[in-house]
Write a protein that holds these residues in place. Sequence first.
Motif: not given
Lengths: 410, 512
Positions: B4-11, B66-78
């Motif tokens: 049930d965690t949608i977003l996690e930001m770590r350190n 992490l979004i839905d448990g998977a790490e994301v690496r956004y390069r911009g708003i898009r």
Amino acid sequence: MTASASTTPAAAAPEPQPAAPKSATQRASALRQYGILGALVAIVLLFQFLTGGRLLMPNNVASLLQQNAYVMILAIGMLMVIVAGHIDLSVGSVVAFIGGVLAISMMQWNLPWPLAVLLALVVGALIGCWQGFWVAFMGVPAFIVTLAGMLLFRGLAIVIVGETIAGLPAGFIAISNRGALGWLGYVGNLDVLTVVIGVVAAVGLVVSQLRNRATMTRHGLAPEGAAMFWIRNGLIVALILFFTWTLANSSIGTPFVLILCATLILVYAFVMNRTVFGRHIYAIGGNVAAARLSGVNVRQTNFWIFVNMGVLAALASVVTTSRAGAGIAAAGVNFELDAIAACFIGGTAVTGGIGRVSGAIIGALIMGVLNMGLSILSVDPAWQQAIKGLVLLGAVAFDLISKRRGGAGA
Amino acid sequence: MSDDTILEMRNITKTFPGVKALSNVNLRVRRGEVHAICGENGAGKSTLMKVLSGVYPHGSYDGQILIDGAEVRYRGIRDSERDGVVIIHQELALSPFLSIAENIFLGNERARGGVIDWNATNAQASALLTRVGLAEAPETVVMHLGVGKQQLVEIAKALSKDVRLLILDEPTAALNDDDSAHLLDLIRGLRTEGITCIIISHKLNEIEAIADTTTVIRDGQTIETMDMHGAEPVTEARIIRAMVGRSLDHRFPERTPRLGAEVLRVEDWTVHHPLDPERAVVRGANLDVRAGEIVGIAGLMGAGRTELAMSLFGRSWGTRISGRVFLHGEEVQPATVDRAIQLGFAYASEDRKRYGLNLIDDIKHNTTSAALDKVSTAGVVDNPKEYVVADGYRTKLNTRAPSVDTVVGQLSGGNQQKVVLAKWMFSEPEVLILDEPTRGIDVGAKYEIYTHINALADAGKAVVVISSELPELLGICDRIFTLSAGRITGQLDRADADQESLMALMTQHKER
């Protein structure tokens, strides 16, 4: 908290502050200033190499200054216009028109040349009043007003001059073609007066920097480190002495226009950095609404900025007309673009509010060295123009990219 | 990692040149909740959200998202929007000359082969507007909408992108009570639709009303995360304590007023709208302020509060202005801003970024900008003296900046407001008009601002405070005037006033 909110705080009793670290932007801006200076030095060295040492030969240095004095003079005025958030597209045409006034007053009305120069400055001020009136009091955007001025004064120049009025008096022609030479005699090949001027300038610079440093220390502010201070000043003094030596070897000594430009630079750097008028220009360019609500008379300031630009355009016209030896209706084409480019190469913000006289001057010198170097290399004028365009684009792009990398804004 | 965690930001650690804005921040947001983030100005809330949404791209910070448990690496708003993460910034980013529909689908146009399908655009926009409860035609040009409605357009725009995680940065800072209430209802509605919201707000009563979880950030670090529906109810005081790191028993500093003689009197002041000279915005207002007194002006949006203040301040707003102004019993003519400042008026605008500060210049130049003559002789500025003066105010007002060479645009809202205060304190006014002095400022900084306002009154100034927040007026003013539709409808002493009595006068419409 403190009960005496009304009295001026620390002003009366300056308490010594711990060394305040310079902010990141502050450092970045200082670095940028050195950055363009570095670019100028690099371009000079590049052309010195490409021309096989001819760029910095004494007579070439002298004529470089004489041929580009107009850019420096116009760039100073343009800097103030741009910092306030305006633009002036008319200066090239104004230069041509006033050149016509100069030529006619000397050749047809037989005015002595100093009077003709005075008349030119008055006409320049009046033109500035005209454009300032529309911009400041009628609220017409400066782009429109000066675009109209560009057409208007070019037209008037052709009307009064026709094509060319030549044969101007020798005294007038000397302004941009001669220098203070031999007034104190020579030592070998060296002009003593030039050497004296150079040494006085170098000593004056160091003394004023030392005094500045002393004031800062007295107020408990942290000046830069002593080593940095002496390295920086040592380099500048070396540069001044090198050019002194070069000019002292030239056939004209210290060009008159150099004295003129140096005076203008000192005066206007002071105006922009230290006077209320200068501060108001930055305030208007930074946020005109806030400036108005701080009691700045925006209209009056804008008006005087354009009057000032008119006078400086007249001075540029004196220099240009003297250099050419004639009033020419087609003179001054693209001068406005040279001046605008010099400002932007020198780090002036396109949106106004930021810019320094020293930057605009360095920008003007970069343009000048390019002109000179490419001419010595006999590069086709069409290509010269193309190269200058790329340099302008490169300089501004570099500026933007380095700012972005600096991580501005939070 | 629970489902049930949608977003996690770590350190998460983010440094700017010379400043560590975030240091090992952790944040966990459950699916479908309203998650509030609180903290003082400059605590790092907005920075954290900019890291999350890719405004600061991957690589410019340390840590994992992490979004839905998977790490994301956004390069911009898009990139983040593709994942349904949409941020609505404090300063709304709509294009004023385009219509509502055009704004909603800006960058995401309903088009086929590059040709816009206007029917689809307007029909879909219309549906979205119904969803957010905005009764405007999709063709309406955004410029003509108020801030509250623009906010709704922003949300409609977010919904058009199939938002799953909506981030709202100070959504109600510029809204009046009605619009705020509507917005909060809308957020509740989105929650039932399963959209997760992160809301940054200084308005703790709103957070108390709407949030399921609250995370407090202080000095770039996570302080604690509170379950708002837990066994022990989370009160405003509890959140404030976490935010400022100490308990703040009193929201308003104590002060015993020492009133002197009358300083300002305004008689029969009438102001007309500059674009519509027939319309009176202020009608026959009478006002008086004594030395050492803090006088409040209460009124709803559009009641003419700012118009009254700005017209008094050198006629900087309005046309066909009539009436008389007395300073210390003598009639004066503050016809220009310059003259008004000379006479001893000061006006700190409600919109400090637009009307108060030169954001690209530094603290010292802004501090002296209204009274430059005081640090200059014959038109020449004494730079070291100016530095010392500005630095004195920085120390005195506890403005958080490395030095007075810092560019004002880089400061947080509370610190910018302190620079505005310093600017007008330095002009040594007799009458100080403060228009929304604590708008968009957190609790700790508010307390400091109140302290400085009190100090000004204690120094014998006549202080006028305009505010939309009635508790603030009741907390700091000695006397409160109410303004309704351009008329002064009453004045109440602090002892006699409460929110109900003020509101009654603020909504009273009397015909002459």
